[in-house]
Design an enzyme around this catalytic site. Structure first.
Site, short mmCIF file in Angstrom:
data_model
loop_
_atom_site.label_atom_id
_atom_site.label_comp_id
_atom_site.label_asym_id
_atom_site.label_seq_id
_atom_site.Cartn_x
_atom_site.Cartn_y
_atom_site.Cartn_z
CE LYS A 1 -4.08 -2.11 0.64
NZ LYS A 1 -3.73 -3.54 0.62
C1 LIG Z 1 -4.39 -4.61 0.17
C2 LIG Z 1 -3.61 -5.87 0.11
C3 LIG Z 1 -3.89 -6.85 -0.84
C4 LIG Z 1 -5.05 -6.73 -1.82
O1 LIG Z 1 -4.83 -5.73 -2.76
P1 LIG Z 1 -6.09 -5.16 -3.60
O2 LIG Z 1 -5.52 -4.03 -4.37
O3 LIG Z 1 -7.11 -4.75 -2.60
O4 LIG Z 1 -6.56 -6.26 -4.46
C5 LIG Z 1 -3.09 -7.97 -0.88
N1 LIG Z 1 -2.07 -8.13 0.00
C6 LIG Z 1 -1.79 -7.21 0.93
C7 LIG Z 1 -0.68 -7.47 1.88
C8 LIG Z 1 -2.54 -6.05 1.02
O5 LIG Z 1 -2.24 -5.14 1.95
#
Ligand SMILES: *Cc1c(COP(=O)(O)O)cnc(C)c1O
Length: 497
Positions: free
Chosen positions: A112
């Site tokens: 993120k």
């Molecule tokens: C948010 C997240 C995901 C999922 O990503 P999306 O963009 O919501 O599909 C997968 N793995 C981790 C560690 C995340 O923080």
């Protein structure tokens, strides 16, 4: 220009799309045209560093920002030693065709950060272009990683406030520690009794309520969103797929123009949608492989065309993927329906009324030619962490392991041995207890920090300082509220009523 997935008459600039977060009609902002990335341009990017690649790709989507502004946003986000890898998002070879792209070298150790380190820079510039000096209020619903990454991105950013809601039993111990110890004068954190979808629906309701909007306006404030529905979150994610491709050309894994596959552990469908945009721009990507955990609503949808959220919800060891409503899917439906806003609005209305919808046959046909999908449960996830560690000496987190497992099954079932980028979305130390038990169950004891030390000792992999440092921080936010009290919590945080 950008339009809304639910109303084609909408026309806004990138700055407006980013400042507003979501369209008034409830739809998501999408570019009216996907800009092209030619092979020649790609060739130019091969020799560049991550920031150079980011400026080139983002400029195509932010045509109302000057190149200088884009460059400032990019260096503010990825420069200054904020990422612990000088490649920002390095690509590591796992085996004959699997390449892991580590997207978690940022301040909060989850992918993120790739978007949320740059979003505050984009958003404050976008706001000054559109709403003047109003205070920007960020509401976030998080399944763990978004919340912390958003808090870190926005902490003490002038003229912004950020409030984060997370499901009290839906995040890992380390994620919780990261959030309740958050520093900064403009931040608030609240746990809610419920799951991620409850948090997300609650935020969406407050966010789209005209009475609330009026109240904020009267107080010189305006909502914006840091959730992955904000275009300012999505665009920066396109960059790292381009960067992975360039790195693989540099490493000699592929020749410029060769196709690769991409495999993404998916929750809200933002990360894999960014890969789809990269492909549509012209990045040579063949299959987009969508990996889910036991909450496999997307696995079913991508193979049958029926999206049905009426099913049991599982709290898994990959909690950031414990999602039954994948908001960003709406953007894909819009594009694949040829920009049919009425159709998309209809699907979304079916989804909110009945919890399901079925797409037309021609949309399903496009979906099955673009995507492959698979899922695995917690036992398979742990077994994968164990075998990847013992066979390949690579330690991966629970989310990444879901993708590795789904990729292995895809490769075995199809014989497709094209080089494949597997998005690694979190440091294994964010999910220490699960990872440790997968490596050696007899070692699981003690509290979070102790287990992190044990995991580091057992594997020789260092725990990121961003996480070890939490141990000495004070707990600032321990409140748990009913989901019906979210609105009250927002007003209290903002000091209005
Ligand atoms: C948010 C997240 C995901 C999922 O990503 P999306 O963009 O919501 O599909 C997968 N793995 C981790 C560690 C995340 O923080």
């Amino acid at each position: 220009m950008y339009t809304s997935t639910r109303d084609n008459s909408v026309r806004v600039t990138a700055a407006q799309a980013i400042a507003n977060g979501i369209s008034k009609d409830g739809g998501l902002f999408v570019p009216t045209q996907i800009p092209a990335l030619t092979l020649d341009e790609l060739k130019q990017l091969v020799g560049k560093d991550y920031q150079g690649r980011a400026v080139a790709v983002l400029s195509k989507y932010l045509s109302d920002f000057s190149e200088q502004e884009v460059a400032e946003c990019v260096s503010g986000a990825y420069g200054g030693g904020k990422f612990s890898s000088d490649k920002t998002a390095p690509v590591v070879k796992l085996d004959s065709s699997a390449y892991i792209q580590e997207l978690w070298h940022g301040p909060t150790c989850a992918f993120k950060d790739m978007a949320l380190q740059i979003l505050p820079h984009l958003l404050t510039r976008a706001a000054s272009k559109t709403v003047g000096d109003k205070q920007i209020v960020i509401l976030v619903a998080t399944s763990g990683d978004t919340g912390k990454a958003a808090l870190e991105g926005f902490k003490d950013v002038p003229n912004t406030k950020i409030l984060v809601f997370y499901p009290s039993d839906g995040v890992s111990a380390m994620q919780k520690l990261q959030m309740i110890t958050q520093e900064g004068d403009n931040v608030g954190v609240s746990a809610i009794k419920g799951n991620f979808d409850d948090a997300q629906s609650g935020v969406k309701t407050i966010f789209t309520d005209p009475d609330v909007a009026k109240l904020l306006e009267d107080n010189g404030m305006q909502f914006s969103s840091a959730n992955s529905i904000n275009w300012g979150r999505l665009a920066p994610q396109i960059v790292y797929y381009v960067s992975a491709y360039c790195d693989m050309v540099e490493q000699g894994a592929i020749t410029l123009g060769d196709k690769i596959n991409v495999c993404v552990p998916t929750g809200n469908f933002g990360n894999i949608l960014a890969a789809y945009y990269a492909k549509e721009m012209g990045l040579p990507i063949d299959k987009l492989i969508c990996a889910s955990n036991a909450n496999n609503v997307l696995t079913d949808f991508l193979s049958t065309g029926t999206y049905d959220r009426n099913r049991d919800f599982y709290a898994t060891i990959s909690p950031s993927m414990d999602i039954l409503i994948s908001s960003n899917l709406e953007r894909l439906l819009y594009i694949l329906s040829g920009g049919d806003d009425k159709k998309v609005a209809g699907y979304m209305s079916d989804l909110s009324k009945t919890g399901k919808y079925t797409v037309d046959a021609d949309i399903l046909e496009k979906i099955t030619s673009l995507f492959a999908a698979g899922c695995c449960d917690d036992a398979e996830t742990k077994a994968t962490i164990g075998s990847v560690y013992s066979d390949k000496k690579y330690l991966c987190d629970t989310h990444t392991a879901v993708a590795v497992k789904v990729y292995d099954e895809y490769r075995a079932a199809t014989g497709d041995s094209k080089p494949t980028v597997i998005a690694s979305t979190a440091s294994p130390f964010k999910f220490t207890a699960s990872v440790l038990s997968a490596v050696d169950a007899s070692l699981v004891k003690g509290e979070e920090y102790e287990m992190a030390k044990t995991l580091a000792d057992a594997t020789g992999v260092e725990c990121p300082v961003q996480l070890t440092g939490l141990e000495n921080k004070a707990v600032r936010f321990s409140e748990v509220i009913d989901k019906s009290d979210m609105r009250k919590a927002v007003f209290a945080m903002l000091g209005i009523n």
